[in-house]
Design a protein around this motif. Structure first.
Motif, PDB file in Angstrom:
ATOM      1  N   ALA A 130     -81.134 -70.207  34.668  1.00  0.00           N
ATOM      2  CA  ALA A 130     -82.087 -70.883  35.552  1.00  0.00           C
ATOM      3  C   ALA A 130     -81.810 -72.379  35.565  1.00  0.00           C
ATOM      4  O   ALA A 130     -81.647 -72.995  34.510  1.00  0.00           O
ATOM      5  CB  ALA A 130     -83.512 -70.637  35.049  1.00  0.00           C
ATOM      6  N   ALA A 131     -81.750 -72.966  36.769  1.00  0.00           N
ATOM      7  CA  ALA A 131     -81.595 -74.418  36.876  1.00  0.00           C
ATOM      8  C   ALA A 131     -82.944 -75.069  36.593  1.00  0.00           C
ATOM      9  O   ALA A 131     -83.959 -74.678  37.179  1.00  0.00           O
ATOM     10  CB  ALA A 131     -81.109 -74.790  38.269  1.00  0.00           C
ATOM     11  N   LEU A 132     -82.953 -76.066  35.697  1.00  0.00           N
ATOM     12  CA  LEU A 132     -84.214 -76.741  35.374  1.00  0.00           C
ATOM     13  C   LEU A 132     -84.849 -77.321  36.633  1.00  0.00           C
ATOM     14  O   LEU A 132     -86.079 -77.312  36.781  1.00  0.00           O
ATOM     15  CB  LEU A 132     -83.969 -77.848  34.340  1.00  0.00           C
ATOM     16  N   ALA A 133     -84.015 -77.790  37.563  1.00  0.00           N
ATOM     17  CA  ALA A 133     -84.532 -78.412  38.787  1.00  0.00           C
ATOM     18  C   ALA A 133     -85.289 -77.422  39.673  1.00  0.00           C
ATOM     19  O   ALA A 133     -86.053 -77.818  40.552  1.00  0.00           O
ATOM     20  CB  ALA A 133     -83.379 -79.042  39.575  1.00  0.00           C
ATOM     21  N   ASP A 134     -85.076 -76.112  39.443  1.00  0.00           N
ATOM     22  CA  ASP A 134     -85.773 -75.101  40.246  1.00  0.00           C
ATOM     23  C   ASP A 134     -87.177 -74.777  39.724  1.00  0.00           C
ATOM     24  O   ASP A 134     -87.918 -74.023  40.368  1.00  0.00           O
ATOM     25  CB  ASP A 134     -84.958 -73.791  40.282  1.00  0.00           C
ATOM     26  N   ILE A 135     -87.525 -75.301  38.575  1.00  0.00           N
ATOM     27  CA  ILE A 135     -88.820 -74.937  37.978  1.00  0.00           C
ATOM     28  C   ILE A 135     -90.012 -75.394  38.824  1.00  0.00           C
ATOM     29  O   ILE A 135     -90.904 -74.592  39.118  1.00  0.00           O
ATOM     30  CB  ILE A 135     -88.921 -75.461  36.519  1.00  0.00           C
ATOM     31  N   PRO A 136     -90.073 -76.678  39.254  1.00  0.00           N
ATOM     32  CA  PRO A 136     -91.289 -77.130  39.947  1.00  0.00           C
ATOM     33  C   PRO A 136     -91.645 -76.300  41.182  1.00  0.00           C
ATOM     34  O   PRO A 136     -92.816 -75.935  41.369  1.00  0.00           O
ATOM     35  CB  PRO A 136     -90.958 -78.584  40.322  1.00  0.00           C
ATOM     36  N   ALA A 137     -90.647 -75.964  41.997  1.00  0.00           N
ATOM     37  CA  ALA A 137     -90.931 -75.238  43.240  1.00  0.00           C
ATOM     38  C   ALA A 137     -91.503 -73.844  42.977  1.00  0.00           C
ATOM     39  O   ALA A 137     -92.105 -73.234  43.865  1.00  0.00           O
ATOM     40  CB  ALA A 137     -89.653 -75.125  44.073  1.00  0.00           C
ATOM     41  N   ALA A 138     -91.320 -73.333  41.752  1.00  0.00           N
ATOM     42  CA  ALA A 138     -91.829 -71.994  41.426  1.00  0.00           C
ATOM     43  C   ALA A 138     -93.248 -72.042  40.862  1.00  0.00           C
ATOM     44  O   ALA A 138     -93.789 -71.016  40.443  1.00  0.00           O
ATOM     45  CB  ALA A 138     -90.882 -71.317  40.430  1.00  0.00           C
ATOM     46  N   ALA A 139     -93.869 -73.242  40.874  1.00  0.00           N
ATOM     47  CA  ALA A 139     -95.249 -73.347  40.375  1.00  0.00           C
ATOM     48  C   ALA A 139     -96.184 -72.517  41.246  1.00  0.00           C
ATOM     49  O   ALA A 139     -95.961 -72.360  42.450  1.00  0.00           O
ATOM     50  CB  ALA A 139     -95.689 -74.808  40.351  1.00  0.00           C
ATOM     51  N   VAL A 140     -97.236 -71.978  40.624  1.00  0.00           N
ATOM     52  CA  VAL A 140     -98.208 -71.133  41.326  1.00  0.00           C
ATOM     53  C   VAL A 140     -99.501 -71.923  41.526  1.00  0.00           C
ATOM     54  O   VAL A 140    -100.002 -72.556  40.593  1.00  0.00           O
ATOM     55  CB  VAL A 140     -98.454 -69.845  40.510  1.00  0.00           C
ATOM     56  N   ARG A 141    -100.021 -71.892  42.761  1.00  0.00           N
ATOM     57  CA  ARG A 141    -101.225 -72.659  43.059  1.00  0.00           C
ATOM     58  C   ARG A 141    -102.477 -71.847  42.728  1.00  0.00           C
ATOM     59  O   ARG A 141    -102.534 -70.645  42.999  1.00  0.00           O
ATOM     60  CB  ARG A 141    -101.209 -73.040  44.547  1.00  0.00           C
ATOM     61  N   ILE A 142    -103.478 -72.525  42.148  1.00  0.00           N
ATOM     62  CA  ILE A 142    -104.752 -71.862  41.845  1.00  0.00           C
ATOM     63  C   ILE A 142    -105.465 -71.620  43.172  1.00  0.00           C
ATOM     64  O   ILE A 142    -105.750 -72.565  43.913  1.00  0.00           O
ATOM     65  CB  ILE A 142    -105.644 -72.751  40.947  1.00  0.00           C
ATOM     66  N   PRO A 143    -105.745 -70.345  43.494  1.00  0.00           N
ATOM     67  CA  PRO A 143    -106.375 -70.075  44.793  1.00  0.00           C
ATOM     68  C   PRO A 143    -107.842 -70.506  44.791  1.00  0.00           C
ATOM     69  O   PRO A 143    -108.524 -70.428  43.772  1.00  0.00           O
ATOM     70  CB  PRO A 143    -106.263 -68.555  44.922  1.00  0.00           C
ATOM     71  N   GLY A 144    -108.304 -71.023  45.933  1.00  0.00           N
ATOM     72  CA  GLY A 144    -109.731 -71.325  46.101  1.00  0.00           C
ATOM     73  C   GLY A 144    -110.171 -72.651  45.521  1.00  0.00           C
ATOM     74  O   GLY A 144    -111.336 -73.034  45.678  1.00  0.00           O
ATOM     75  N   ALA A 145    -109.250 -73.377  44.842  1.00  0.00           N
ATOM     76  CA  ALA A 145    -109.648 -74.674  44.282  1.00  0.00           C
ATOM     77  C   ALA A 145    -109.597 -75.738  45.375  1.00  0.00           C
ATOM     78  O   ALA A 145    -108.753 -75.680  46.266  1.00  0.00           O
ATOM     79  CB  ALA A 145    -108.716 -75.053  43.140  1.00  0.00           C
ATOM     80  N   ALA A 146    -110.523 -76.686  45.314  1.00  0.00           N
ATOM     81  CA  ALA A 146    -110.556 -77.748  46.325  1.00  0.00           C
ATOM     82  C   ALA A 146    -109.314 -78.633  46.203  1.00  0.00           C
ATOM     83  O   ALA A 146    -108.685 -79.004  47.198  1.00  0.00           O
ATOM     84  CB  ALA A 146    -111.819 -78.582  46.140  1.00  0.00           C
ATOM     85  N   ALA A 147    -108.939 -78.942  44.955  1.00  0.00           N
ATOM     86  CA  ALA A 147    -107.750 -79.781  44.742  1.00  0.00           C
ATOM     87  C   ALA A 147    -106.499 -78.905  44.689  1.00  0.00           C
ATOM     88  O   ALA A 147    -106.585 -77.679  44.621  1.00  0.00           O
ATOM     89  CB  ALA A 147    -107.909 -80.549  43.439  1.00  0.00           C
ATOM     90  N   ASP A 148    -105.341 -79.565  44.731  1.00  0.00           N
ATOM     91  CA  ASP A 148    -104.052 -78.866  44.587  1.00  0.00           C
ATOM     92  C   ASP A 148    -103.743 -78.763  43.089  1.00  0.00           C
ATOM     93  O   ASP A 148    -103.245 -79.708  42.477  1.00  0.00           O
ATOM     94  CB  ASP A 148    -102.963 -79.654  45.328  1.00  0.00           C
ATOM     95  N   ILE A 149    -104.050 -77.605  42.509  1.00  0.00           N
ATOM     96  CA  ILE A 149    -103.826 -77.375  41.073  1.00  0.00           C
ATOM     97  C   ILE A 149    -102.739 -76.312  40.935  1.00  0.00           C
ATOM     98  O   ILE A 149    -102.866 -75.219  41.490  1.00  0.00           O
ATOM     99  CB  ILE A 149    -105.120 -76.869  40.385  1.00  0.00           C
ATOM    100  N   LEU A 171     -96.913 -74.318  36.252  1.00  0.00           N
ATOM    101  CA  LEU A 171     -95.463 -74.101  36.227  1.00  0.00           C
ATOM    102  C   LEU A 171     -95.146 -72.738  35.600  1.00  0.00           C
ATOM    103  O   LEU A 171     -95.851 -72.274  34.701  1.00  0.00           O
ATOM    104  CB  LEU A 171     -94.774 -75.212  35.435  1.00  0.00           C
ATOM    105  N   PRO A 172     -94.060 -72.088  36.057  1.00  0.00           N
ATOM    106  CA  PRO A 172     -93.674 -70.781  35.502  1.00  0.00           C
ATOM    107  C   PRO A 172     -93.001 -70.938  34.139  1.00  0.00           C
ATOM    108  O   PRO A 172     -92.553 -72.028  33.779  1.00  0.00           O
ATOM    109  CB  PRO A 172     -92.663 -70.269  36.520  1.00  0.00           C
ATOM    110  N   GLY A 173     -92.904 -69.829  33.411  1.00  0.00           N
ATOM    111  CA  GLY A 173     -92.085 -69.796  32.207  1.00  0.00           C
ATOM    112  C   GLY A 173     -90.663 -69.386  32.539  1.00  0.00           C
ATOM    113  O   GLY A 173     -90.290 -69.292  33.714  1.00  0.00           O
ATOM    114  N   LEU A 174     -89.858 -69.150  31.510  1.00  0.00           N
ATOM    115  CA  LEU A 174     -88.509 -68.615  31.706  1.00  0.00           C
ATOM    116  C   LEU A 174     -88.422 -67.253  31.017  1.00  0.00           C
ATOM    117  O   LEU A 174     -89.012 -67.049  29.956  1.00  0.00           O
ATOM    118  CB  LEU A 174     -87.442 -69.537  31.104  1.00  0.00           C
TER     119      LEU A 174
END
Lengths: 307, 307
Positions: free
Chosen positions: A88-107, A110-113
């Motif tokens: 896994a490329a370290l640079a690919d980690i951020p884009a694989a983050a999962v967003r908390i559904p239903g939250a007002a803010a963007d939360i 980050l995924p694991g490996l």
């Protein structure tokens, strides 16, 4: 002079610990919170509630983006953030983050490996963010990165990619053996151990020389206490040195000789591992683990939100 | 036809078990007793009382000599029977037995063996009597003798002498890890494992090939359960195979290649170790441990009392 403007919130959410930083536009830490409300606690009291209370405590403006790493993304966590598979490329980690559904803010979390290898299946969650933060200091090329702890991770980095990794149960085995086996008698009442301890260093070098004798060296802690006057602190040092030495021998067996070693660690464990590596003839580059996880979250925030 | 005449009483007195045999002039077992009144229990209720009750139960004539081996001779036992130091001739064990003072009958406890080696201090108590009993079946020459258990002993025998030995904490580590670490989740509800299990055999061969990865292979039990669908019984087999394989790798590292291996064992553990040794390419001579300890006590009784 105006107060610095907050840009995002970074959170390292482990099994038993919670750390939050309010980060400014210039990357400075504006405020910090630490508590014991890790995944285990938050799974009972509510992840959203724990985060809200700490955001309020640092007077974070409403709607500020939040980037989280660690066990909050586990199956038993807030929202499962899955794994990137190795290599896994370290640079690919951020884009694989999962967003908390239903939250007002963007939360986002980050995924694991995951290493889906039948002979050595392995997982990490949280350490990938430390790696992302440490990568800038390491530079390109091949590196063996040691992240000591309850479950020590040794990562084989090559050109910014995680080629593979191995988790050693060193810290957890130390506790289980010290508390729940016959060695508890030999160790009882021993204070903290130091890497200067000769019994510690000797145990490390013995494991590097012949790791197959690990569980026999463990029994020798008991026998040494029975027939050779081994003191409680030396007994504890020998147990620790045997487990850490076995870990070092195992990690070194997976890389080419001479691969540079980096140690990503904070606190007293850092000294112990530096001394153990020295006993094994290795001088690691040392990177502060607290700074590494903050730098990793910062790299993620920059990639996700163009901060 | 008259009832056979009893000649002596043999006792194997372990930490948690007590076994007594009434032996006749011709060496036959005339009566047998088994109970859970090991050292731990007898230290509370009285060693003399436990022995008396079992002697009465088999109607042993008053004054019959009694030969004991095992933990009854430990410091926390009945009377401390000390240790013979390695290298130790097996034939010298009986003469070093310690007599119980003040008893009407001649009651003696055999000593243990101690290896006073700074790098690998080690002790045994009880297994030396099994060795004495197994020696006749092994013959002269060099042998590596495996005695599996909570604390597995591997003994290097040469010409009737114990050259050295190593204790591996395999059984106790298995329990401590299965119960008190994160692996407990992966193993929960697993039934008994068999040496036929492919995960068991693979774990053994991996340890023989690269023992340094032991504590990483342990974590892979957890990771395999998380991301690779490892079943509870395979998880348990992998834990067991890793610990037994590490033990085999360690013991083999201390002898010349091709040294004949003997397995002194009773019950289900024997099958598991035979299968583990087969996975490591070794076909051991198998000697029954129950018979070995009785034969060892018989050899001791003959030497002490010219029976």
């Amino acid at each position: 002079m105006t107060a610095p403007e907050p840009a995002y919130v970074a959170v390292d959410w482990g099994t038993s610990s919670f750390r939050l930083w309010l980060i400014g536009r210039d990357g400075d830490v504006l405020a910090e919170r630490r508590s014991g409300e890790g995944m285990t606690t938050a799974a009972r009291t509510g992840f959203a509630e724990v985060l809200e209370s700490h955001l309020a405590a640092v007077s974070a403006p409403a709607g500020l983006p939040v980037l989280i790493c660690g066990m909050a993304g586990a199956k038993q966590g807030w929202v499962e953030a899955g794994y990137l598979d190795t290599p896994a490329a370290l640079a690919d980690i951020p884009a694989a983050a999962v967003r908390i559904p239903g939250a007002a803010a963007d939360i986002r979390i980050l995924p694991g490996l995951a290493q889906r290898d039948a002979a050595a299946p392995d997982v990490m969650r949280g350490e990938e963010t430390q790696l992302l933060g440490a990568a800038a200091q390491l530079g390109e090329g091949d590196h063996l990165v040691c992240m000591p702890g309850t479950h020590s991770k040794w990562v084989r980095l090559s050109g910014g990619k995680v080629a593979g990794f191995s988790t050693f149960m060193t810290g957890e085995l130390f506790e289980a053996i010290a508390r729940n086996t016959i060695l508890s008698h030999a160790i009882a009442e021993a204070g903290p151990i130091s890497g200067d301890n000769a019994a510690f260093r000797t145990a490390v070098t013995r494991m590097v020389a012949n790791p197959a004798l690990a569980t026999s060296q463990l029994f020798s802690v008991r026998a040494g206490s029975l027939i050779a006057g081994l003191s409680p602190v030396d007994a504890k040092a020998r147990l620790s040195g045997t487990l850490i030495g076995l870990e070092i021998a195992g990690a070194l067996s997976l890389v080419a000789e001479g691969t540079p070693v980096a140690l990503v660690v904070s606190g007293g464990l850092g000294t112990l591992y530096k001394d153990a590596l020295a006993a094994a003839g290795i001088s690691p580059a040392v990177i502060d683990a607290d700074a590494a996880v903050r730098n990793g979250l910062a790299a993620g925030a920059r990639a996700l939100w163009s901060l």
